[in-house]
Design an enzyme around this catalytic site. Structure first.
Site, PDB file in Angstrom:
ATOM      1  N   LYS A 175       0.845  -1.189   0.000  1.00 27.53           N
ATOM      2  CA  LYS A 175       0.000   0.000   0.000  1.00 27.53           C
ATOM      3  C   LYS A 175       0.884   1.243   0.000  1.00 27.53           C
ATOM      4  O   LYS A 175       1.984   1.249   0.582  1.00 27.53           O
ATOM      5  CB  LYS A 175      -0.895  -0.030   1.241  1.00 27.53           C
ATOM      6  CG  LYS A 175      -1.966   1.051   1.290  1.00 27.53           C
ATOM      7  CD  LYS A 175      -2.851   0.840   2.522  1.00 27.53           C
ATOM      8  CE  LYS A 175      -3.960   1.880   2.618  1.00 27.53           C
ATOM      9  NZ  LYS A 175      -4.828   1.651   3.794  1.00 27.53           N
ATOM     10  N   SER A 189      -9.551   1.624   2.667  1.00 26.38           N
ATOM     11  CA  SER A 189      -8.643   2.479   1.925  1.00 26.38           C
ATOM     12  C   SER A 189      -7.533   1.718   1.211  1.00 26.38           C
ATOM     13  O   SER A 189      -6.758   2.297   0.467  1.00 26.38           O
ATOM     14  CB  SER A 189      -8.020   3.502   2.876  1.00 26.38           C
ATOM     15  OG  SER A 189      -7.196   2.862   3.852  1.00 26.38           O
ATOM     16  N   SER A 233     -10.207  -0.959   6.536  1.00 26.78           N
ATOM     17  CA  SER A 233      -9.489  -0.678   5.289  1.00 26.78           C
ATOM     18  C   SER A 233      -8.706  -1.840   4.717  1.00 26.78           C
ATOM     19  O   SER A 233      -8.297  -1.790   3.558  1.00 26.78           O
ATOM     20  CB  SER A 233      -8.553   0.521   5.496  1.00 26.78           C
ATOM     21  OG  SER A 233      -9.294   1.699   5.675  1.00 26.78           O
TER      22      SER A 233
END
Length: 549
Positions: free
Chosen positions: A128, A205, A229
């Site tokens: 990420k 996210s 997330s």
């Protein structure tokens, strides 16, 4: 330069990092190509598909036996990632040449020494955007943080552990602005779409990770979770995702919003399409004794689950009290119940003294304790507007409630969280009186969202409490794929009477044609610092479902 020019240049630089021979001449529409993984399986060479269909464990084994080279494996995943990005916008950073160099060094080491450098030797791992690597941005969706690469002293501890084990990094993946949305969107990259169904959102996210791994452009990656997330994108893409407890895995030097907020902290964890890989990597990180370098990590070694009772009891949640889940999710819940009972296990209902809605609302108040001032201040540095998806999280979708809580109010939020934790812990212990095993329930199984996903522009409809509840309680959770939405099996219940306007809106949102083929996952939840148990029991559910198929 204006913020628009900076954003445009950054997106172009990522796209330009894709070799010309891998660029799509024409991007097929989402209506023509919904499922990216299926499309790539049909268009890519069989040799590459055979590599990218391998698990981490299989890849590591083949490389260690000399059946595959690190460079061949890396190029196969780079190619698939490049195509997945063009179809979903899932990558925030692409650095293939750097990955090739690392893979070639690993191959040379293996040739010279006849052994691998570690258990992940030559295995590509995606990250990420917020995981720091030397010489690469961690912009986390902000224009103001573009073109500010991290230095060697800022590299994330977890990246060091993975690289020391032989992992090859090749991409970082998109996040929403500030990572504060259930829909991955920023002024830099726009939306990231679901790789199983490009008409829908990848979630957030860690939406870029979900889309990339879901299309097998990565065998395993890392996301973060402060309100769902990791779990939301994992469920939306048929993946296993671990939301561990606070600091069980090292967060040191990971770029974050509200980075040092003391009341409700984000956690980092793996996402993969194979549960054994999830266990392998989690154990590897814990076995490295990360507490020696990160003072927040508790010194809890890996505790292998052995001699666990044969008969288990699972508590199920049918809905969060706000909206009835869509038909595919209800079918998934029933599938799990039937599969577990068929294996001789027991199921009961979960009815705690603190509701999912209460936990959700407390989480929302904690997220906004500073009035979202940090987000407003960061956007002001470049002049970019705050994206609508963050506005939705903040409240009315048009403005942020700038104006911080007083410190004593924040402490009261923490007090309330502590009280919720005590009440639910006590209730969990009391379930021993309801089970035939004589023990409290072994795990809770719940939905993660009311739907299998949603159209990106519709994020403001949803306020799922299934995910943030377990951040408030700080329980361990593993998302577990169950099935896919099926328009012939999951018909709309036209006789249902909604309990509220919100429930009615969610009920009416269901479209069997739209959601057809989209993954349906649930989460297996265990008490605090029981990540090993959560992974083990997710495996029990996986095996029970497999027996029923």
């Amino acid at each position: 330069m204006t913020w628009e020019e900076i954003a445009k240049a950054k997106k172009a630089s990522v796209d330009d990092a894709i070799p010309s021979e891998w660029r799509l001449e024409k991007n097929p529409t989402a209506n023509k190509v919904r499922n990216v993984g299926e499309y790539l399986d049909e268009t890519l060479p069989a040799r590459e598909n055979s590599i990218t269909s391998c698990t981490v464990t299989e890849l590591a084994g083949k490389i260690s036996r000399g059946e595959l080279s690190a460079i061949e494996v890396t190029k196969a995943f780079c190619h698939r990632a490049a195509l997945t990005h063009q179809l979903t916008t899932c990558c925030s950073e692409i650095f293939f040449e750097r990955a090739y160099k690392k893979a070639e060094e690993l191959d040379e080491y293996f040739k010279k020494n006849g052994k691998t450098v570690g258990p992940l030797h030559g295995v590509p791992i995606s990250l990420k955007d917020q995981v720091n690597l030397e010489g690469i941005d961690s912009a986390i969706g902000y224009v103001s943080l573009v073109n500010k690469p991290k230095n060697k002293d800022e590299v994330s501890n977890i990246a060091k552990i993975l690289e020391n084990a032989g992992a090859v990094f090749y991409v970082k993946t998109t996040t929403p602005m500030a990572m504060m949305s259930g829909c991955t969107s920023s002024n830099i990259y726009g939306y990231t779409y679901n790789s199983y169904n490009r008409l829908l959102s990848s979630g957030g996210s860690s939406g870029g990770e979900g889309a990339l791994i879901g299309a097998r452009g990565s065998p395993l990656g890392f996301g973060t979770d402060i309100g769902g997330s990791i779990r939301e994108p994992s469920c939306f893409h048929g993946l296993y995702g671990l939301r561990g407890c606070s600091n069980r895995l090292p967060y040191c030097n990971v770029t974050n919003s509200f980075a040092h907020a003391p009341v409700l902290a984000s956690v980092i964890g793996p996402m993969a399409w194979d549960l054994d890989d999830l266990k392998l990597v989690t154990k590897l990180i814990i076995d490295s004794e990360p507490w020696m370098d990160d003072p927040k990590v508790p010194p809890i070694p890996w505790r292998e689950v052995t001699d666990y009772p044969k008969k288990l009891c699972f508590a199920f949640v049918s809905d969060d009290g706000a909206a009835r889940p869509h038909p595919p999710i209800e079918r998934a819940l029933q599938m799990c119940k039937d599969a577990l009972v068929a294996q001789g296990h027991e199921v009961i209902d979960w009815e705690p003294p603190v509701s999912f809605i209460e936990c959700r609302d407390l989480g929302a108040s904690i997220y906004g304790a500073d009035g979202y001032k940090e987000i407003a201040d960061e956007c002001a540095k470049s002049g970019e507007p705050i994206v609508r998806e963050v506005m939705v999280l903040a409240g009315n979708g048009t403005d942020l409630p700038i104006g911080c809580s007083h410190v004593h109010e924040h402490w009261e939020q923490n007090k309330l969280r502590y009280e919720y934790q005590q009440k639910v812990d006590k209730y969990w212990k009391s379930t021993a009186q309801q089970t035939s095993t004589g023990r409290p329930v072994d795990a809770i199984i719940t939905p993660l969202w009311e739907t299998c996903s949603f159209k990106c522009e519709d994020i403001d409809m949803f306020s799922s409490a299934y995910s943030s509840t377990f951040n408030i309680l700080d329980y361990a959770a593993v998302t577990t794929p169950v099935t896919t939405a099926d328009k012939t099996l999951d018909s709309k219940d036209e006789t249902y009477t909604p309990i509220s306007d919100h429930d009615r809106a969610i009920h009416e949102y269901y479209d069997p044609e739209l959601f057809h083929g989209t993954p349906v996952g649930l989460q297996v939840v265990t008490p605090r610092y029981e990540e090993e148990r959560a992974i083990y029991l997710s495996g029990k559910l996986r095996d029970a479902l497999s027996e029923r198929r």
